[in-house]
Design a protein around this motif. Structure first.
Motif, PDB file in Angstrom:
ATOM      1  N   THR A   1       0.858  -1.188   0.000  1.00 52.68           N
ATOM      2  CA  THR A   1       0.000   0.000   0.000  1.00 52.68           C
ATOM      3  C   THR A   1       0.888   1.230   0.000  1.00 52.68           C
ATOM      4  O   THR A   1       2.119   1.110  -0.044  1.00 52.68           O
ATOM      5  CB  THR A   1      -0.946  -0.006   1.229  1.00 52.68           C
ATOM      6  OG1 THR A   1      -1.899   1.043   1.079  1.00 52.68           O
ATOM      7  CG2 THR A   1      -0.196   0.190   2.543  1.00 52.68           C
TER       8      THR A   1
ATOM      9  N   GLY B   1      -6.608  -4.507   3.294  1.00 52.15           N
ATOM     10  CA  GLY B   1      -7.977  -3.984   3.273  1.00 52.15           C
ATOM     11  C   GLY B   1      -8.466  -3.534   4.641  1.00 52.15           C
ATOM     12  O   GLY B   1      -9.436  -2.778   4.748  1.00 52.15           O
TER      13      GLY B   1
ATOM     14  N   ILE C   1      -4.912  -0.884   7.439  1.00 52.51           N
ATOM     15  CA  ILE C   1      -4.688   0.554   7.224  1.00 52.51           C
ATOM     16  C   ILE C   1      -5.616   1.419   8.073  1.00 52.51           C
ATOM     17  O   ILE C   1      -5.372   2.606   8.263  1.00 52.51           O
ATOM     18  CB  ILE C   1      -4.908   0.923   5.737  1.00 52.51           C
ATOM     19  CG1 ILE C   1      -6.334   0.490   5.298  1.00 52.51           C
ATOM     20  CG2 ILE C   1      -3.865   0.261   4.866  1.00 52.51           C
ATOM     21  CD1 ILE C   1      -6.759   1.015   3.957  1.00 52.51           C
TER      22      ILE C   1
END
Ligand code: COA
Length: 327
Positions: free
Chosen positions: A28, A152, A155
């Motif tokens: 990410t 998913g 974060i």
């Protein structure tokens, strides 16, 4: 009889993980996380626990309220991440602060609606005349139930605790509105319940457990649920109490996601300034997010006597609810 908040407190761990730290764990980046969630960093436990944070935020709220531990009749802790199954976190808080006269219990499964449900529960005791003084706490170490391999979810979440002291007072109470929809519960699940001290120490446990032991989420389903149900429940609580939007100074939403808050403001046709946010600093701290935000606003002098606020919680279950309060 009604109840009023007469003090607030909060505690968040000193250890901070920013989005670049998360990007070392999963595929990410800072830009994606900020754009999709608004989160910039989150505070994560190292030596702290759900109990120790609850104790600290509770002490700070008592100091702020100028109320002694002996005066407390009721301690409620909303949490989905207690250190142990038994004894409950509220009893641990009682022990640590010496609130010997208090009745204590946790409010568990209401997740991110947990603080609103705990606040409502305390208000029912106060308005019915059963108790005079209550300490209501939201405390979470979500890092212990987060799958740090799942981009998913990892974060989004952070750790922390917030607390309010409520006192009974002459007057008419506002009626809360709460809802649940168990049929959609699979949108946000978590199987495990175990003790863990900090992210680093957890790596072995993370290896031993499969994904279903941590929080699992259908992000888009939860997002759609929130942007539909939150404006609905705000309108409902205002109608039930014969209050209009113009009278509300602030909507204190559970701090899940900046885009959810923005979408709710838009649907209610209210300026974003009426929706304070601190999720950029803490991420989603579940039941702790509303009292942490209340405490920050209180200490910054943003809350003035007589202002009307709406608290809104929403999350796993699915559950959601709103309460009006007068500062
Ligand atoms: N970093 C980079 N890319 C990511 C990512 C991450 N952390 N997570 C997902 N992606 C990717 C996906 O793989 C997907 O890629 P693809 O298009 O190549 O398949 C793309 O980004 C879009 O994924 P999607 O899941 O549709 O993203 P989204 O816009 O729905 O954002 C959430 C994901 C979780 C941020 C969002 O759904 C959300 O905030 N939901 C509500 C969650 C919440 O608040 N829960 C708690 C309520 S109490």
């Amino acid at each position: 009889m009604t109840g009023v908040i007469c003090g607030t407190g909060s505690y968040t761990p000193a250890w901070v993980m920013d989005n670049n730290d998360i990007a070392k764990l999963v595929d990410t980046n800072d830009g994606w996380i900020q754009e999709r969630t608004g989160v910039v960093r989150r505070h994560i436990i190292k030596d702290e626990t759900t109990v120790s944070m609850a104790v600290e935020s509770g002490k700070r709220a008592l100091e702020n309220a100028k109320v002694t531990a002996e005066e407390i009749d009721l301690i409620l802790v909303a949490t989905i991440s207690s250190n142990v199954v038994l004894p409950c976190t509220a009893c641990e808080v009682q022990k640590a602060i010496g609130a010997t006269h208090a009745t204590c219990f946790d409010i568990g499964g209401a997740a991110c609606t947990g603080f609103v449900i705990a606040y409502n529960t305390a208000m029912v005791y106060l308005t019915s005349g059963v108790y005079k003084t209550a300490l209501v706490i939201g405390s979470e170490s979500l890092s212990t139930i987060t799958n740090w391999k799942d981009r998913g979810t990892c974060i989004l979440f952070g750790d922390g605790s917030g607390a309010v002291v409520l006192k009974a007072k002459e007057g008419k109470p506002y009626l809360p509105v709460t809802h649940s929809e168990g049929a959609k519960g699979m949108a946000l699940t978590c199987k495990s319940r175990y003790e863990r001290n900090g992210l680093t120490g957890a790596s072995d446990i993370q290896e031993l457990l499969s994904a279903e032991h941590f929080m699992q989420m259908d992000g888009q389903a939860v997002f759609k649920f929130a942007v539909k149900r939150v404006p609905e429940v705000v309108r409902e609580v205002l109608t039930v109490n014969d209050v209009v939007q113009e009278e509300i100074s602030y909507y204190i939403l559970h701090q899940a996601n900046k885009r959810i808050v923005e979408a709710v403001a838009k649907r209610l046709e209210e300026p974003l300034e009426k929706f304070p946010m601190n999720l950029q600093e803490y991420g989603n701290t579940s039941s702790a997010s509303i009292p942490i935000l209340l405490d920050e606003m209180n200490r910054q002098g943003k809350l003035k006597s007589g202002q009307k606020l709406v608290l809104v919680g929403f999350g796993a279950g699915l559950t959601w609810g709103a309460s009006i309060l007068e500062w």
